[in-house]
Design an enzyme around this catalytic site. Structure first.
Site: not given
Ligand code: SPV
Ligand code: MG
Length: 432
Positions: A122, A205, A89
């Protein structure tokens, strides 16, 4: 010949994956695991290709001897069947949210003398570009829009958290937790609540915050996130307006709108019968649903009908009658709401509905009956659970307390220990 195992949870192969395969080849036969959709979602990597497509992609790579499915993010299934000599890994799993996964794999391998190989991760321009492209792909409207339907198929219960701004959207997008058993978890989607959107603007609301403003909130959230969005569409307004809004929402990449079967001045459901609220007739609401379904252009967008019978104490029979009628009129899902302190009436509704309709998604909002667990809801056939207002309710008392403390102290020092460090807030948001 030794066996080297690596798990891939990607739709696109970049230099990092090739590097892992090249390293793996030096140790023996290379077996690549394809992490299942269900587990990929929990690890915050939403797949943009199917499991079959990923398996075919990995099989096509030079140096790969075999591809298997991995159905457990902690590797228990593959390690117990393959017994690899090595698990390889990128070394990025030594830190962050995947650290616990590495520790678990190490424990499994230690039992029979297997080893972990950590390859330097990488990170170059190619990897950065591929990552960026994938992120962008996920945020494109056609991918985001269909993601809710995909999630309903992929996961036992879709977990939705409210977001009312870019920053709350980022919290829903990025929060990952490690559970006691070492597994990772995260929210699947976002709810743009009428209560939170209105409250954030200091307004009641009552459908006062208009659709143009609601769309602006959605756009703010969409600019910085990729997860699917469910809009609280209140009553849907006039049918003649609703059809236009359906088109706009699906074009934006919203996955679903939930409209409630009320008419006239809408008030928040949690008021229940304390205020005057009128339920729409079944006939009129069915017409609105059917008109919306006729207007939509994509197959992905969902119109979900919300039933207020239990909120308005009209009884279970009324709720069920409406549910079946709304589904017949074309609703893609049913939201059943309750303001009871326990989930008994919700469970009863779900059980009775499921007896006749095993498939249509059921949505619930456990604000008042908040002791209920996701597993219990799923066991009664619920597909989507919405945590409708908790982020806003968490922020408000914290802000109010800080305002009072500064006012009382005539300086900001006393409040500082409760605040996010300045250095953290300026680095919180990634720049492109
Ligand atoms: C909202 O979040 O605005 C809702 C759910 O509609 S509730 O507040 O419970 O009515
Ligand atoms: Mg609402």
């Amino acid at each position: 010949m030794k066996t080297v195992y690596t798990c891939f949870c990607t739709d696109v192969i970049h230099d990092g994956h090739i590097n892992i395969i090249n390293h793996a080849k030096e140790y023996g036969r290379v077996v690549v695991g394809c992490l299942s959709d269900r587990e990929m979602i929990r690890c915050t990597k939403f797949p943009t290709t199917s499991e079959e497509e990923r398996v075919a992609l990995y099989r096509s790579l030079d140096g790969v001897d075999e591809v298997v499915m991995q159905n457990d993010m902690l590797y228990d299934d593959v390690i117990s069947t393959i017994h690899p000599d090595y698990v390889i890994h990128g070394d990025n799993w030594k830190e962050g949210s995947e650290k616990s996964v590495r520790e678990h794999v190490k424990k499994l391998l230690d039992e029979y003398g297997g080893q972990i190989i950590d390859v330097p991760y990488t990170y170059n321009e190619n990897v950065r570009k591929v990552d960026q492209k994938l992120k962008e792909k996920l945020s494109m409207s056609e991918y985001r829009r269909k993601r809710l339907r995909q999630l309903i198929e992929m996961t036992p219960i879709v977990k939705v958290m409210e977001a009312h701004s870019g920053i709350t959207g980022l919290i829903v997008e990025k929060t990952v937790v490690e559970e006691d058993n070492g597994r990772l978890d995260q929210f699947d989607a976002m709810w743009v609540s009428s209560l939170c959107d209105s409250t954030e603007k200091g307004k009641p609301d009552i459908e006062l915050v208009d659709m143009t403003s609601r769309q602006r909130t959605i756009a703010d959230i969409m600019e910085v996130t990729t997860k699917p969005i469910i809009l609280d569409g209140d009553t849907g307004g006039l049918t003649e307006h609703f059809v236009y809004n359906v088109r706009t929402l699906e074009r934006m990449g919203v996955s679903a709108v939930i409209i409630e079967d009320k008419t006239g001045l809408k008030k928040n459901s949690l008021f229940g019968t304390e205020v005057v609220q009128t339920q729409e007739t079944i006939e009129n609401f069915c017409e609105k649903i059917a008109a919306g379904k006729k207007a939509q252009l994509s197959d992905d967008f969902m119109i979900i009908a919300r039933i207020e019978s239990l909120i308005l104490e009209k009884g279970m029979e009324d709720a069920l009658e409406r549910a079946f009628a709304f589904v017949k009129a074309g609703a893609d899902g049913i939201m059943i709401h309750s303001r009871k302190k326990d989930p008994a009436e919700i469970f009863e509704f779900c059980d009775l509905f499921r007896k006749q309709d095993p498939k249509t998604p059921i949505v619930v909002v456990p604000t008042s009956y908040n002791q209920v667990t996701e597993d219990e809801l799923a066991a009664h056939g619920v597909n989507i659970v919405i945590y409708a207002n908790q982020l806003l309710r968490a922020a408000f008392p914290a802000m109010q307390k800080t305002a009072e403390l500064i006012l009382r102290s005539h300086r900001a020092l006393e409040a500082d220990s409760q605040l996010m460090p300045f250095g953290d807030i300026i680095r919180l948001i990634d720049e492109l």
